[in-house]
Design a protein around this motif. Structure first.
Motif, PDB file in Angstrom:
ATOM      1  N   GLU A 163      12.704   8.423   4.140  1.00 25.25           N
ATOM      2  CA  GLU A 163      11.317   8.634   4.552  1.00 25.25           C
ATOM      3  C   GLU A 163      10.824   7.590   5.542  1.00 25.25           C
ATOM      4  O   GLU A 163       9.634   7.566   5.893  1.00 25.25           O
TER       5      GLU A 163
ATOM      6  N   ALA B 299       3.522   6.375   9.868  1.00 25.61           N
ATOM      7  CA  ALA B 299       2.305   6.100   9.105  1.00 25.61           C
ATOM      8  C   ALA B 299       1.627   4.824   9.602  1.00 25.61           C
ATOM      9  O   ALA B 299       0.394   4.766   9.720  1.00 25.61           O
TER      10      ALA B 299
ATOM     11  N   ILE C 217       3.913  -1.507   3.864  1.00 26.26           N
ATOM     12  CA  ILE C 217       4.718  -0.436   3.286  1.00 26.26           C
ATOM     13  C   ILE C 217       6.096  -1.002   2.975  1.00 26.26           C
ATOM     14  O   ILE C 217       6.722  -1.625   3.832  1.00 26.26           O
TER      15      ILE C 217
ATOM     16  N   LYS D  92       6.991   8.534   6.837  1.00 24.37           N
ATOM     17  CA  LYS D  92       6.090   7.852   5.916  1.00 24.37           C
ATOM     18  C   LYS D  92       6.075   6.336   6.095  1.00 24.37           C
ATOM     19  O   LYS D  92       5.326   5.642   5.418  1.00 24.37           O
TER      20      LYS D  92
ATOM     21  N   THR E  11       0.808  -1.225   0.000  1.00 28.17           N
ATOM     22  CA  THR E  11       0.000   0.000   0.000  1.00 28.17           C
ATOM     23  C   THR E  11       0.839   1.272   0.000  1.00 28.17           C
ATOM     24  O   THR E  11       0.296   2.371   0.045  1.00 28.17           O
ATOM     25  N   GLY E  12       2.153   1.115  -0.051  1.00 31.04           N
ATOM     26  CA  GLY E  12       3.007   2.290  -0.100  1.00 31.04           C
ATOM     27  C   GLY E  12       4.448   1.914  -0.357  1.00 31.04           C
ATOM     28  O   GLY E  12       4.897   0.844   0.047  1.00 31.04           O
ATOM     29  N   LYS E  13       5.160   2.791  -1.087  1.00 31.17           N
ATOM     30  CA  LYS E  13       6.595   2.630  -1.311  1.00 31.17           C
ATOM     31  C   LYS E  13       7.270   3.946  -0.940  1.00 31.17           C
ATOM     32  O   LYS E  13       6.840   5.013  -1.378  1.00 31.17           O
ATOM     33  N   ILE E  14       8.309   3.844  -0.128  1.00 32.62           N
ATOM     34  CA  ILE E  14       8.989   5.037   0.357  1.00 32.62           C
ATOM     35  C   ILE E  14      10.493   4.865   0.190  1.00 32.62           C
ATOM     36  O   ILE E  14      10.985   3.761  -0.042  1.00 32.62           O
TER      37      ILE E  14
ATOM     38  N   HIS F 104      -5.125   2.873   6.399  1.00 31.29           N
ATOM     39  CA  HIS F 104      -4.840   3.053   4.975  1.00 31.29           C
ATOM     40  C   HIS F 104      -3.674   2.190   4.496  1.00 31.29           C
ATOM     41  O   HIS F 104      -3.242   2.311   3.350  1.00 31.29           O
ATOM     42  N   HIS F 105      -3.162   1.343   5.374  1.00 22.74           N
ATOM     43  CA  HIS F 105      -1.984   0.571   4.975  1.00 22.74           C
ATOM     44  C   HIS F 105      -2.074  -0.894   5.372  1.00 22.74           C
ATOM     45  O   HIS F 105      -2.631  -1.231   6.422  1.00 22.74           O
TER      46      HIS F 105
END
Length: 386
Positions: free
Chosen positions: A361, A369, A380, A365, A354-357, A376-377
């Motif tokens: 970060e 997060a 990550i 993030k 659900t996310g790439k940082i 929302h995740h």
């Protein structure tokens, strides 16, 4: 020390790496440096510049690509050190600060003398578990229950959130080119789920309740789906996790705020109850609410790492002769089975990402997060080279 909850960048930090008890240690003599995310203490992770490790006999050097942030990492961040050694680890000799990241994939850069299982240029995934092979559990064949258990990325040998890592060759598993490095970073948590299902008495056609729809719970849903579960019921509060559970094959989503979970499970199973309950939440109220959902002579499997010692309704377990057991980590068979399931397309976990940082970060993030925006995740990933 940086303020709680912060990530700072340090310049040319002298590496703290003891050689005590580490038969694979190679002296760090390189003049080159690299970036590495290191845990210095509770609420204190930093992007440090440390010396780049060198590859020696029996070792492999990898360039990490993607690293998943695990619930264990977050727990270390908020309440550690727990798994991270405050004193030198019995097997690696490493102590604070330590490089972190244990769910990761990458490209093999170099292999030491005698290494045959991987070669430079190959995609690979890392099995991070470290064990002594001499304690009672290891001698019984349960290395993943080792009395001195450790992890690459928590206990030493570097960590995936580094531009380079060197570790013993046995930890590296080659992958075919058609498995993406992002997907490969999910192999380790999926192995936890696979092992839990294999350890349980589950068989095709069984009714199953999963308490908690986080990454491990979603992994259990996927494994149960391909192994032929009848009803896959997930008890979960968060909307995003409900959606993931449904997309990956859950037949029923039960929100404890809206329904009596035990009553609904009984209704969905003809009054019998779940054959197997997997607890991936580690919440006292949720576990006690799930016990009456389990059938007589059923099984509850704990996968969760509990932050607080629970008070369990033991009499409810006893009167229905319910088996309560733990599933710790995974064995090598589960790890390899996940790789094979990915190769043959049985597992398709990419939507869990659900996310790439970027490395820089990781604090805001990544860890923050997952602490403050969990709805929302699911997973990550840190793009180490991004």
């Amino acid at each position: 020390m940086a303020p709680s909850g912060s990530v700072t960048t340090q310049s040319k930090t002298t590496p703290v790496l003891s050689t005590r008890g580490d038969p694979y240690h190679t002296e760090l003599k390189s003049a080159r440096t690299m970036k590495s995310v290191r845990f210095h203490g509770r609420g204190d992770i930093r992007v440090d510049e440390i010396e780049e490790p060198q590859c020696g006999r029996g070792q492999v050097k990898m360039k990490p690509a993607f690293v998943g942030i695990c619930g264990s990492d977050v727990h270390e961040y908020t309440a550690g050190p727990v798994l991270i050694p405050g004193e030198p680890h019995n097997l690696t000799g490493s102590q604070l600060p330590v490089s972190i990241g244990h769910e990761f994939s990458g490209i093999i850069e170099e292999v030491g003398e005698g290494v045959m299982n991987v070669k430079p240029g190959q995609k690979a995934v890392v099995r991070p578990t470290i064990f002594d092979r001499s304690c009672t559990s290891c001698r019984m064949g349960y290395e993943y229950c080792c009395e001195n258990i450790g992890f690459i990325g928590l206990s030493g040998y570097g960590g995936g959130m580094s531009e380079h890592i060197v570790a013993p060759a046995e930890h590296f598993y080659p992958l075919p080119d058609d498995i993406s490095l992002e997907t490969a970073a999910l192999i380790e948590p999926l192995a936890v789920a696979w092992h839990a299902v294999n350890l349980s008495p589950f068989k095709a056609g069984d009714n199953v309740l999963i308490v908690g729809g986080g990454p491990i719970g979603i992994g259990v849903v996927q494994v149960l789906k391909i192994q032929g579960a009848k009803n896959i019921m997930v008890a979960e509060l968060m909307e995003s996790r409900k959606r993931f559970a449904r997309e990956y094959g859950a037949t029923h989503i039960l929100d404890p705020r809206e329904v009596d979970v035990a009553l609904m499970v009984r209704q969905l199973t003809g009054g019998i109850g779940a054959d197997v309950v997997f607890d991936a939440a580690g919440v006292e109220r949720a576990l006690n609410g799930a016990i009456p959902a389990c059938r007589t002579h059923g099984t509850i499997v704990n996968i969760a790492v509990w932050e607080k010692r629970p008070m369990i309704q033991v009499n409810d377990i006893m009167y229905h002769e319910i088996q309560y057991t733990g599933a710790a980590l995974y064995d090598e068979t589960a790890f390899r089975n996940v790789i094979h399931a990915l190769i043959y397309g049985q597992l398709k976990p990419e939507k869990m990402i659900t996310g790439k940082i970027r490395l820089e970060e990781v604090g805001e993030k990544g860890f923050e997060a997952l602490l403050h925006d969990r709805d929302h995740h699911c997973k990550i990933l840190v793009d180490v080279q991004g």
